[in-house]
Motif scaffolding. Structure first.
Motif, short mmCIF file in Angstrom:
data_model
loop_
_atom_site.label_atom_id
_atom_site.label_comp_id
_atom_site.label_asym_id
_atom_site.label_seq_id
_atom_site.Cartn_x
_atom_site.Cartn_y
_atom_site.Cartn_z
N GLY A 1 0.84 -1.16 0.09
CA GLY A 1 0.65 0.36 0.06
C GLY A 1 0.80 1.44 -0.68
O GLY A 1 0.23 2.43 -0.08
N LYS A 2 1.74 1.10 -0.27
CA LYS A 2 3.13 2.73 -0.26
C LYS A 2 2.71 2.92 -1.85
O LYS A 2 3.68 3.85 -2.22
CB LYS A 2 4.02 1.73 -0.08
CG LYS A 2 4.35 1.12 1.14
CD LYS A 2 4.60 1.88 1.72
CE LYS A 2 4.42 0.99 3.69
NZ LYS A 2 4.22 2.01 4.48
N ILE A 3 2.45 2.81 -3.01
CA ILE A 3 2.13 3.08 -4.18
C ILE A 3 1.11 4.06 -4.07
O ILE A 3 -0.03 3.58 -4.12
CB ILE A 3 2.02 2.14 -5.45
CG1 ILE A 3 3.39 1.41 -5.12
CG2 ILE A 3 1.80 3.21 -6.65
CD1 ILE A 3 4.50 1.96 -5.66
N GLY A 4 1.03 5.10 -4.51
CA GLY A 4 -0.19 5.85 -4.61
C GLY A 4 -0.62 5.62 -5.93
O GLY A 4 -0.43 5.53 -6.73
N THR A 5 -2.16 6.48 -6.12
CA THR A 5 -2.41 6.22 -7.37
C THR A 5 -1.94 6.63 -8.79
O THR A 5 -2.00 6.62 -9.54
CB THR A 5 -4.23 6.98 -7.17
OG1 THR A 5 -4.11 7.79 -6.45
CG2 THR A 5 -5.08 6.07 -5.93
N THR B 1 0.88 7.57 -8.90
CA THR B 1 2.07 6.25 -9.50
C THR B 1 1.84 5.19 -10.07
O THR B 1 1.14 3.83 -9.77
CB THR B 1 2.83 6.25 -8.25
OG1 THR B 1 3.18 7.26 -8.27
CG2 THR B 1 3.92 5.54 -8.68
N SER B 2 2.50 4.57 -11.55
CA SER B 2 1.78 3.56 -11.68
C SER B 2 3.36 2.08 -12.00
O SER B 2 3.14 1.21 -11.88
CB SER B 2 1.89 3.74 -13.70
OG SER B 2 2.21 3.68 -14.54
N LEU B 3 4.42 2.60 -11.79
CA LEU B 3 5.42 2.45 -12.06
C LEU B 3 6.92 2.99 -11.03
O LEU B 3 6.73 4.31 -11.24
CB LEU B 3 5.83 2.25 -13.35
CG LEU B 3 7.15 0.69 -13.42
CD1 LEU B 3 6.84 -0.34 -13.35
CD2 LEU B 3 7.69 0.60 -15.27
#
Length: 84
Positions: free
Chosen positions: A21-25, A27-29
């Motif tokens: 759950g450390k990736i924001g919406t 950010t895709s890669l």
């Protein structure tokens, strides 16, 4: 100083951070190598992962990057044993 992530490394790193759950919406890669520097009061579970709701720990989150453990003697003995 660190080399850029290859596509394979970027996919691996993004998967781990996405599960945590450390990736924001927006950010895709992930394109930058992770740098993790946990505090010396970290618990065993927070370092290696797991728990009642399993989550990746700091070791996994540093995959393809750097896990910086400053003041190593200050870490709890159990944390050091888990890393061994």
């Amino acid at each position: 100083i660190l080399p850029a992530l290859t596509l394979k490394e970027a996919l691996e790193t993004t998967k781990i951070h996405s599960v945590a759950g450390k990736i924001g919406t927006e950010t895709s890669l992930m394109t930058v190598r992770p740098y993790r520097a946990p505090h010396h009061t970290i618990s065993d579970v927070a370092l290696v992962g797991g728990g009642s709701y399993p989550q990746p720990g700091e070791i996994s989150l540093a995959h393809n990057g750097v896990l910086f453990l400053d003041e190593m003697p200050e870490f709890k003995r159990t944390v050091l044993e888990v890393m061994r």
